[in-house]
Motif scaffolding. Structure first.
Motif, PDB file in Angstrom:
ATOM      1  N   MET A  26       1.277  -1.769  -0.212  1.00 15.51           N
ATOM      2  CA  MET A  26      -0.263  -0.177   0.136  1.00 15.51           C
ATOM      3  C   MET A  26       0.966   0.977   0.082  1.00 15.51           C
ATOM      4  O   MET A  26       2.364   1.016   0.404  1.00 15.51           O
ATOM      5  CB  MET A  26      -1.125  -0.140   1.415  1.00 15.51           C
ATOM      6  CG  MET A  26      -2.159   0.870   1.004  1.00 15.51           C
ATOM      7  SD  MET A  26      -3.271   1.125   2.633  1.00 15.51           S
ATOM      8  CE  MET A  26      -4.648  -0.349   1.686  1.00 15.51           C
ATOM      9  N   SER A  27       0.864   2.119  -0.929  1.00 19.40           N
ATOM     10  CA  SER A  27       1.238   3.673  -0.942  1.00 19.40           C
ATOM     11  C   SER A  27       0.649   4.624   0.048  1.00 19.40           C
ATOM     12  O   SER A  27      -0.385   4.020   0.852  1.00 19.40           O
ATOM     13  CB  SER A  27       1.166   4.281  -2.170  1.00 19.40           C
ATOM     14  OG  SER A  27      -0.035   4.540  -2.762  1.00 19.40           O
ATOM     15  N   SER A  28       1.837   5.774  -0.111  1.00 17.73           N
ATOM     16  CA  SER A  28       1.291   6.435   1.415  1.00 17.73           C
ATOM     17  C   SER A  28       1.014   7.517   0.570  1.00 17.73           C
ATOM     18  O   SER A  28       0.355   7.705  -0.476  1.00 17.73           O
ATOM     19  CB  SER A  28       2.740   7.379   1.621  1.00 17.73           C
ATOM     20  OG  SER A  28       3.555   7.757   0.396  1.00 17.73           O
ATOM     21  N   TYR A  29       0.248   8.501   1.776  1.00 15.82           N
ATOM     22  CA  TYR A  29      -0.751   9.396   0.522  1.00 15.82           C
ATOM     23  C   TYR A  29      -0.770  10.770   1.016  1.00 15.82           C
ATOM     24  O   TYR A  29       0.693  10.119   2.738  1.00 15.82           O
ATOM     25  CB  TYR A  29      -2.437   9.754   1.600  1.00 15.82           C
ATOM     26  CG  TYR A  29      -3.210   7.995   1.450  1.00 15.82           C
ATOM     27  CD1 TYR A  29      -2.867   7.583   0.768  1.00 15.82           C
ATOM     28  CD2 TYR A  29      -3.857   7.689   2.410  1.00 15.82           C
ATOM     29  CE1 TYR A  29      -3.898   6.102   0.120  1.00 15.82           C
ATOM     30  CE2 TYR A  29      -4.351   6.841   2.107  1.00 15.82           C
ATOM     31  CZ  TYR A  29      -4.299   5.694   0.755  1.00 15.82           C
ATOM     32  OH  TYR A  29      -4.894   4.603   0.696  1.00 15.82           O
ATOM     33  N   THR A  30      -0.703  11.901   0.595  1.00 12.99           N
ATOM     34  CA  THR A  30      -0.354  13.738   1.446  1.00 12.99           C
ATOM     35  C   THR A  30      -0.956  13.805   2.311  1.00 12.99           C
ATOM     36  O   THR A  30      -2.321  13.872   1.496  1.00 12.99           O
ATOM     37  CB  THR A  30       0.052  14.384   0.134  1.00 12.99           C
ATOM     38  OG1 THR A  30       1.446  13.203  -0.595  1.00 12.99           O
ATOM     39  CG2 THR A  30       1.211  15.006   0.214  1.00 12.99           C
ATOM     40  N   LEU A  31      -1.026  14.201   3.197  1.00 15.47           N
ATOM     41  CA  LEU A  31      -1.444  14.730   3.526  1.00 15.47           C
ATOM     42  C   LEU A  31      -0.854  16.940   3.954  1.00 15.47           C
ATOM     43  O   LEU A  31       0.559  17.236   4.158  1.00 15.47           O
ATOM     44  CB  LEU A  31      -1.285  14.463   5.889  1.00 15.47           C
ATOM     45  CG  LEU A  31      -2.244  15.698   6.644  1.00 15.47           C
ATOM     46  CD1 LEU A  31      -3.547  16.022   6.122  1.00 15.47           C
ATOM     47  CD2 LEU A  31      -2.027  15.010   7.640  1.00 15.47           C
ATOM     48  N   ASN A  32      -1.635  17.245   3.638  1.00 17.12           N
ATOM     49  CA  ASN A  32      -1.548  18.771   3.835  1.00 17.12           C
ATOM     50  C   ASN A  32      -2.061  19.432   4.495  1.00 17.12           C
ATOM     51  O   ASN A  32      -3.281  18.938   5.373  1.00 17.12           O
ATOM     52  CB  ASN A  32      -1.508  19.310   2.032  1.00 17.12           C
ATOM     53  CG  ASN A  32      -1.537  18.883   0.694  1.00 17.12           C
ATOM     54  OD1 ASN A  32      -0.237  19.256   0.578  1.00 17.12           O
ATOM     55  ND2 ASN A  32      -2.504  18.879  -0.215  1.00 17.12           N
ATOM     56  N   PHE A  33      -1.978  20.717   5.210  1.00 12.63           N
ATOM     57  CA  PHE A  33      -2.570  21.638   6.387  1.00 12.63           C
ATOM     58  C   PHE A  33      -2.155  22.691   6.052  1.00 12.63           C
ATOM     59  O   PHE A  33      -1.546  23.622   6.027  1.00 12.63           O
ATOM     60  CB  PHE A  33      -0.990  22.153   7.630  1.00 12.63           C
ATOM     61  CG  PHE A  33      -0.897  20.288   8.372  1.00 12.63           C
ATOM     62  CD1 PHE A  33      -1.506  19.696   8.700  1.00 12.63           C
ATOM     63  CD2 PHE A  33       0.116  19.946   7.236  1.00 12.63           C
ATOM     64  CE1 PHE A  33      -1.834  18.463   9.298  1.00 12.63           C
ATOM     65  CE2 PHE A  33       0.479  18.371   7.985  1.00 12.63           C
ATOM     66  CZ  PHE A  33      -0.076  17.707   9.045  1.00 12.63           C
ATOM     67  N   PRO A  34      -3.455  23.367   5.169  1.00 17.86           N
ATOM     68  CA  PRO A  34      -3.468  24.333   4.478  1.00 17.86           C
ATOM     69  C   PRO A  34      -3.496  25.976   5.174  1.00 17.86           C
ATOM     70  O   PRO A  34      -4.299  25.411   6.464  1.00 17.86           O
ATOM     71  CB  PRO A  34      -5.105  24.232   4.093  1.00 17.86           C
ATOM     72  CG  PRO A  34      -5.157  23.038   3.290  1.00 17.86           C
ATOM     73  CD  PRO A  34      -4.806  21.979   4.872  1.00 17.86           C
ATOM     74  N   ASN A  35      -3.178  27.184   5.089  1.00 15.91           N
ATOM     75  CA  ASN A  35      -3.651  27.839   5.992  1.00 15.91           C
ATOM     76  C   ASN A  35      -2.666  27.846   7.298  1.00 15.91           C
ATOM     77  O   ASN A  35      -2.726  28.301   8.524  1.00 15.91           O
ATOM     78  CB  ASN A  35      -4.712  28.611   6.186  1.00 15.91           C
ATOM     79  CG  ASN A  35      -5.884  28.687   4.690  1.00 15.91           C
ATOM     80  OD1 ASN A  35      -5.559  28.943   3.940  1.00 15.91           O
ATOM     81  ND2 ASN A  35      -6.993  28.240   5.105  1.00 15.91           N
ATOM     82  N   THR A  36      -1.317  27.233   7.739  1.00 17.05           N
ATOM     83  CA  THR A  36      -1.064  27.130   8.637  1.00 17.05           C
ATOM     84  C   THR A  36       0.910  26.919   7.823  1.00 17.05           C
ATOM     85  O   THR A  36       0.826  26.837   6.360  1.00 17.05           O
ATOM     86  CB  THR A  36      -0.963  25.928   9.337  1.00 17.05           C
ATOM     87  OG1 THR A  36      -0.252  24.421   7.988  1.00 17.05           O
ATOM     88  CG2 THR A  36      -2.366  25.342   9.465  1.00 17.05           C
ATOM     89  N   ASP A  37       1.670  26.864   8.747  1.00 13.84           N
ATOM     90  CA  ASP A  37       2.821  26.805   8.092  1.00 13.84           C
ATOM     91  C   ASP A  37       3.652  26.000   8.004  1.00 13.84           C
ATOM     92  O   ASP A  37       5.209  25.492   7.882  1.00 13.84           O
ATOM     93  CB  ASP A  37       3.575  27.848   9.382  1.00 13.84           C
ATOM     94  CG  ASP A  37       3.609  29.595   9.843  1.00 13.84           C
ATOM     95  OD1 ASP A  37       2.888  29.486   8.037  1.00 13.84           O
ATOM     96  OD2 ASP A  37       3.494  30.068   9.993  1.00 13.84           O
ATOM     97  N   HIS A  38       3.053  24.614   8.542  1.00 10.97           N
ATOM     98  CA  HIS A  38       3.737  23.061   8.439  1.00 10.97           C
ATOM     99  C   HIS A  38       3.599  22.672   7.137  1.00 10.97           C
ATOM    100  O   HIS A  38       2.187  22.486   6.791  1.00 10.97           O
ATOM    101  CB  HIS A  38       2.603  22.194   9.440  1.00 10.97           C
ATOM    102  CG  HIS A  38       2.243  22.809  10.978  1.00 10.97           C
ATOM    103  ND1 HIS A  38       3.252  22.098  11.790  1.00 10.97           N
ATOM    104  CD2 HIS A  38       1.586  23.918  11.362  1.00 10.97           C
ATOM    105  CE1 HIS A  38       3.714  22.847  12.985  1.00 10.97           C
ATOM    106  NE2 HIS A  38       2.151  23.542  12.957  1.00 10.97           N
TER     107      HIS A  38
END
Length: 95
Positions: free
Chosen positions: A1-13
């Protein structure tokens, strides 16, 4: 199983890679994400987020908590209850 990308919009992360075989709350804690956790069982609301992208819909128990914590916010979710199915985004909300 491949990994997923998690974004944190409107943050500096920066975006992080999520292993779908690991609990999301553990991964977010280890990555020092902007998402905080309390009970990790879906009742305290500490991990209330705005969520979008590839995630399963909330179950009935989570829906009940969301109706109390964020009744007018359709994208609100509890991060401890999320099951990603692909790339997604989370933005912390104040309970």
């Amino acid at each position: 199983m491949s990994s997923y990308t998690l974004n944190f919009p409107n943050t500096d992360h920066a975006s992080i890679s999520i292993d779908p075989t690991q609990p999301l709350s553990l991964t977010l804690t280890l990555q020092n994400s902007p998402i905080l956790f309390g009970c990790r069982t879906g009742i305290c609301g500490t991990c209330l987020v705005s969520a979008s992208g590839n995630i399963l819909p909330p179950n009935e128990d989570e829906q009940e908590v969301l109706a109390l914590l964020a009744p007018d916010f359709p994208s609100a979710r509890l991060a401890c209850q999320l099951t990603p199915t692909g790339d997604f985004s989370l933005t912390p909300l104040k309970p």
